[in-house]
Write an enzyme that holds these catalytic residues in place. Structure first.
Site, mmCIF file in Angstrom:
data_model
loop_
_atom_site.group_PDB
_atom_site.id
_atom_site.type_symbol
_atom_site.label_atom_id
_atom_site.label_comp_id
_atom_site.label_asym_id
_atom_site.label_seq_id
_atom_site.Cartn_x
_atom_site.Cartn_y
_atom_site.Cartn_z
ATOM 1 N N GLU A 177 58.906 -43.456 106.616
ATOM 2 C CA GLU A 177 58.098 -44.573 107.118
ATOM 3 C C GLU A 177 58.474 -45.889 106.422
ATOM 4 O O GLU A 177 57.852 -46.291 105.447
ATOM 5 C CB GLU A 177 56.602 -44.302 106.925
ATOM 6 C CG GLU A 177 55.733 -45.412 107.524
ATOM 7 C CD GLU A 177 54.245 -45.211 107.285
ATOM 8 O OE1 GLU A 177 53.458 -45.962 107.866
ATOM 9 O OE2 GLU A 177 53.872 -44.303 106.507
ATOM 10 N N LYS A 214 58.447 -42.803 111.273
ATOM 11 C CA LYS A 214 57.195 -43.486 111.595
ATOM 12 C C LYS A 214 57.456 -44.971 111.400
ATOM 13 O O LYS A 214 57.674 -45.433 110.277
ATOM 14 C CB LYS A 214 56.055 -42.992 110.707
ATOM 15 C CG LYS A 214 54.723 -43.662 111.039
ATOM 16 C CD LYS A 214 53.544 -42.968 110.366
ATOM 17 C CE LYS A 214 52.250 -43.716 110.658
ATOM 18 N NZ LYS A 214 51.059 -43.032 110.128
#
Length: 297
Positions: A177, A214
């Site tokens: 992420e 993500k």
């Protein structure tokens, strides 16, 4: 067998991944949005008890089910606590068919070169071993990008992939992420650099390594399609990043193959003082709208 089932579910099932991983720094804000102010708890332990009650209420809601929720990302303290009389990760998979993930980062270092790397993670190997023993499928770790700095973004991506290799070696699937801040003026340029840097690292993955991304919903729709199409990528998730649920859904719907992994947007409008009917109705509205946006691309 469960790992194969979980892998297939994450790779192919329609729906969203719930981000229920607020940590120490973000917990007071999450509780405040939930209608619980800092005067209602006297110490950190009470604060974590209250956030666990909030998460338990969400997870045990009848609308939080496998028809819409593919997986859930948990905070470390959550995996040590129980829901429905079982360890949380076990309850999610055995009772709900929802794949559990664990947030493993310890927060952000100070900004340098337009980016915030992850702080060191002491005891990471021990944490990964414990995660495996508790039935966790994968992990998540977050960095933040605040400028279209090629060197800063390269540092973020390099650190993420180095940790991802360690996580894969432990038998877990990493969610990478590198969040691009939604408020920066050069967001689109930063996202183009991020894609380029990620693609460089993807080429180095071994055949048995799988990763999940993500990412902030990009300014240019379908920018991350090359990642979605890469054989080493199980899924590309969208984070809400501070957008309201309506704006996050509108942006997500323009991106083919991305599905949501929202945190604040998922819990928007939920309040500790709501009746069960009110709470479940609000949560269902959020889940349905996010699922619809995830399927629209």
């Amino acid at each position: 067998m469960s790992n194969v089932q979980q892998m297939n579910r994450i790779a192919t099932a329609p729906g969203l991944i719930a981000a229920l991983d607020q940590s120490g720094g973000s917990t007071p804000k999450a509780l405040k949005l939930f209608g619980i102010n800092e005067r209602q708890y006297k110490c950190e332990d009470e604060m974590y008890d209250m956030i666990h009650q909030m998460r338990s209420r969400i997870i045990m809601s009848p609308v939080f089910n496998r028809d819409s929720i593919i997986g859930a990302i948990l905070f470390e303290m959550t995996i040590d606590r129980k829901i429905g009389g079982k360890p949380t990760a076990q309850y999610l998979w055995e009772d709900l068919g929802i794949v559990p993930f664990l947030k493993v980062d310890k927060g952000l270092a100070e900004e340098h070169d337009g980016a915030c790397l992850m702080k060191p993670i002491p005891g990471i190997q021990k944490l990964l071993s414990r995660a495996v023993s508790l039935g966790i499928f994968g992990t998540k770790m977050r960095s933040v990008i605040n400028a279209a700095s090629k060197s800063g973004i390269a540092s973020v991506v390099s650190q993420q992939f180095d940790l991802a290799a360690m996580i894969s070696a432990a038998g877990l699937v990493p969610i990478i992420e590198p969040e691009v801040s939604i408020s920066i003026p050069d967001k689109s340029d930063a996202e183009a650099i991020l894609l380029e840097e990620i693609q460089k690292c993807l080429f180095a993955l071994t055949e048995d390594q799988k990763v999940i991304f993500k990412l902030t919903i990009p300014e240019k729709p379908n920018l991350y399609k090359p990642l979605i199409d890469h054989p080493g990528c199980l899924r590309v998730l969208a984070l809400s990043g501070g957008y309201s649920i309506s704006e996050a859904n509108e942006r997500l719907a323009k991106n083919f193959g991305m599905i949501a992994s929202f945190s604040r947007a998922l819990t928007e409008g939920l309040n500790a003082n709501q009746t069960n009917d009110e709470f479940n109705a609000a949560l269902q509205n959020n889940i349905c709208s996010i699922k619809e946006a995830s399927a629209a691309g």
